[in-house]
Design a protein around this motif. Structure first.
Motif, PDB file in Angstrom:
ATOM      1  N   PHE A  91       0.885  -1.220  -0.012  1.00 31.04           N
ATOM      2  CA  PHE A  91       0.089   0.090  -0.025  1.00 31.04           C
ATOM      3  C   PHE A  91       0.805   1.231  -0.038  1.00 31.04           C
ATOM      4  O   PHE A  91       0.543   2.280  -0.656  1.00 31.04           O
ATOM      5  CB  PHE A  91      -0.905   0.188   1.015  1.00 31.04           C
ATOM      6  CG  PHE A  91      -1.558   1.388   1.284  1.00 31.04           C
ATOM      7  CD1 PHE A  91      -2.687   1.718   0.496  1.00 31.04           C
ATOM      8  CD2 PHE A  91      -1.085   2.256   2.139  1.00 31.04           C
ATOM      9  CE1 PHE A  91      -3.346   2.899   0.701  1.00 31.04           C
ATOM     10  CE2 PHE A  91      -1.941   3.449   2.561  1.00 31.04           C
ATOM     11  CZ  PHE A  91      -2.967   3.865   1.683  1.00 31.04           C
ATOM     12  N   THR A  92       1.923   1.176   0.877  1.00 26.39           N
ATOM     13  CA  THR A  92       2.759   2.506   0.788  1.00 26.39           C
ATOM     14  C   THR A  92       3.409   2.550  -0.532  1.00 26.39           C
ATOM     15  O   THR A  92       3.465   3.936  -1.051  1.00 26.39           O
ATOM     16  CB  THR A  92       3.571   2.083   2.031  1.00 26.39           C
ATOM     17  OG1 THR A  92       3.034   2.220   3.294  1.00 26.39           O
ATOM     18  CG2 THR A  92       4.956   3.501   2.091  1.00 26.39           C
ATOM     19  N   VAL A  93       3.914   1.676  -1.159  1.00 24.25           N
ATOM     20  CA  VAL A  93       4.491   1.588  -2.466  1.00 24.25           C
ATOM     21  C   VAL A  93       3.509   2.274  -3.500  1.00 24.25           C
ATOM     22  O   VAL A  93       3.770   3.149  -4.083  1.00 24.25           O
ATOM     23  CB  VAL A  93       5.332   0.542  -2.915  1.00 24.25           C
ATOM     24  CG1 VAL A  93       5.623   0.439  -4.327  1.00 24.25           C
ATOM     25  CG2 VAL A  93       6.327   0.088  -1.877  1.00 24.25           C
ATOM     26  N   THR A 143       2.858   5.915  -2.869  1.00 24.63           N
ATOM     27  CA  THR A 143       3.822   6.818  -3.084  1.00 24.63           C
ATOM     28  C   THR A 143       3.948   7.073  -4.690  1.00 24.63           C
ATOM     29  O   THR A 143       4.016   7.959  -5.249  1.00 24.63           O
ATOM     30  CB  THR A 143       5.179   6.321  -2.685  1.00 24.63           C
ATOM     31  OG1 THR A 143       5.182   5.938  -1.267  1.00 24.63           O
ATOM     32  CG2 THR A 143       6.312   7.139  -2.990  1.00 24.63           C
ATOM     33  N   PHE A 144       3.714   6.033  -5.376  1.00 26.01           N
ATOM     34  CA  PHE A 144       3.679   5.903  -6.957  1.00 26.01           C
ATOM     35  C   PHE A 144       2.703   6.729  -7.245  1.00 26.01           C
ATOM     36  O   PHE A 144       2.846   7.780  -8.189  1.00 26.01           O
ATOM     37  CB  PHE A 144       3.516   4.575  -7.464  1.00 26.01           C
ATOM     38  CG  PHE A 144       3.351   4.332  -9.048  1.00 26.01           C
ATOM     39  CD1 PHE A 144       4.421   4.779  -9.840  1.00 26.01           C
ATOM     40  CD2 PHE A 144       2.234   4.286  -9.424  1.00 26.01           C
ATOM     41  CE1 PHE A 144       4.323   4.888 -11.263  1.00 26.01           C
ATOM     42  CE2 PHE A 144       2.029   3.990 -10.969  1.00 26.01           C
ATOM     43  CZ  PHE A 144       3.158   4.538 -11.773  1.00 26.01           C
ATOM     44  N   LEU A 145       1.337   6.617  -6.787  1.00 28.10           N
ATOM     45  CA  LEU A 145       0.184   7.526  -7.504  1.00 28.10           C
ATOM     46  C   LEU A 145       0.406   9.059  -7.015  1.00 28.10           C
ATOM     47  O   LEU A 145       0.035   9.799  -7.961  1.00 28.10           O
ATOM     48  CB  LEU A 145      -0.906   6.760  -6.824  1.00 28.10           C
ATOM     49  CG  LEU A 145      -1.278   5.299  -7.446  1.00 28.10           C
ATOM     50  CD1 LEU A 145      -2.634   4.954  -6.687  1.00 28.10           C
ATOM     51  CD2 LEU A 145      -1.449   5.647  -8.960  1.00 28.10           C
ATOM     52  N   GLY A 146       0.924   9.232  -5.853  1.00 23.99           N
ATOM     53  CA  GLY A 146       1.345  10.576  -5.269  1.00 23.99           C
ATOM     54  C   GLY A 146       2.135  11.263  -6.234  1.00 23.99           C
ATOM     55  O   GLY A 146       1.918  12.591  -6.774  1.00 23.99           O
ATOM     56  N   GLY A 147       3.036  10.758  -6.533  1.00 23.32           N
ATOM     57  CA  GLY A 147       4.304  11.032  -7.518  1.00 23.32           C
ATOM     58  C   GLY A 147       3.567  11.355  -8.893  1.00 23.32           C
ATOM     59  O   GLY A 147       3.961  12.252  -9.405  1.00 23.32           O
ATOM     60  N   MET A 148       2.734  10.618  -9.225  1.00 25.54           N
ATOM     61  CA  MET A 148       2.090  10.605 -10.695  1.00 25.54           C
ATOM     62  C   MET A 148       1.150  12.139 -10.362  1.00 25.54           C
ATOM     63  O   MET A 148       1.302  12.716 -11.730  1.00 25.54           O
ATOM     64  CB  MET A 148       1.255   9.539 -11.228  1.00 25.54           C
ATOM     65  CG  MET A 148       2.075   8.227 -11.409  1.00 25.54           C
ATOM     66  SD  MET A 148       3.144   8.241 -12.812  1.00 25.54           S
ATOM     67  CE  MET A 148       1.668   7.986 -13.914  1.00 25.54           C
ATOM     68  N   ALA A 149       0.605  11.989  -9.460  1.00 23.56           N
ATOM     69  CA  ALA A 149      -0.304  13.433  -9.317  1.00 23.56           C
ATOM     70  C   ALA A 149       0.353  14.617  -9.277  1.00 23.56           C
ATOM     71  O   ALA A 149       0.134  15.504  -9.977  1.00 23.56           O
ATOM     72  CB  ALA A 149      -1.187  13.021  -8.055  1.00 23.56           C
TER      73      ALA A 149
END
Length: 62
Positions: A32-34, A37-43
């Motif tokens: 979930f953390t990975v 973090t990935f989706l937050g970086g994309m946003a």
């Protein structure tokens, strides 16, 4: 080039998930953390990219 960068990103993702499993003690929390973090970086990247593209007169060239 795309294949190599994608493969490197996948390796990093798996390594981060394995390391976070040791920290959190749970595979689900680490995954979930990975993912978060990935989706937050994309946003954040799309927000910055959209702002830059709106200011540039020739966004395709940039």
């Amino acid at each position: 080039m795309f294949f190599t960068s994608g493969a490197a990103a996948l390796v990093y993702q798996v390594l981060f998930a394995k390391e976070l499993t040791l920290v959190f003690g749970s595979t689900a929390a680490a995954a979930f953390t990975v993912l978060a973090t990935f989706l937050g970086g994309m946003a954040i990247g799309s927000l910055i990219g959209g702002t830059v593209a709106a200011r540039v007169t020739r966004p395709v060239f940039v």
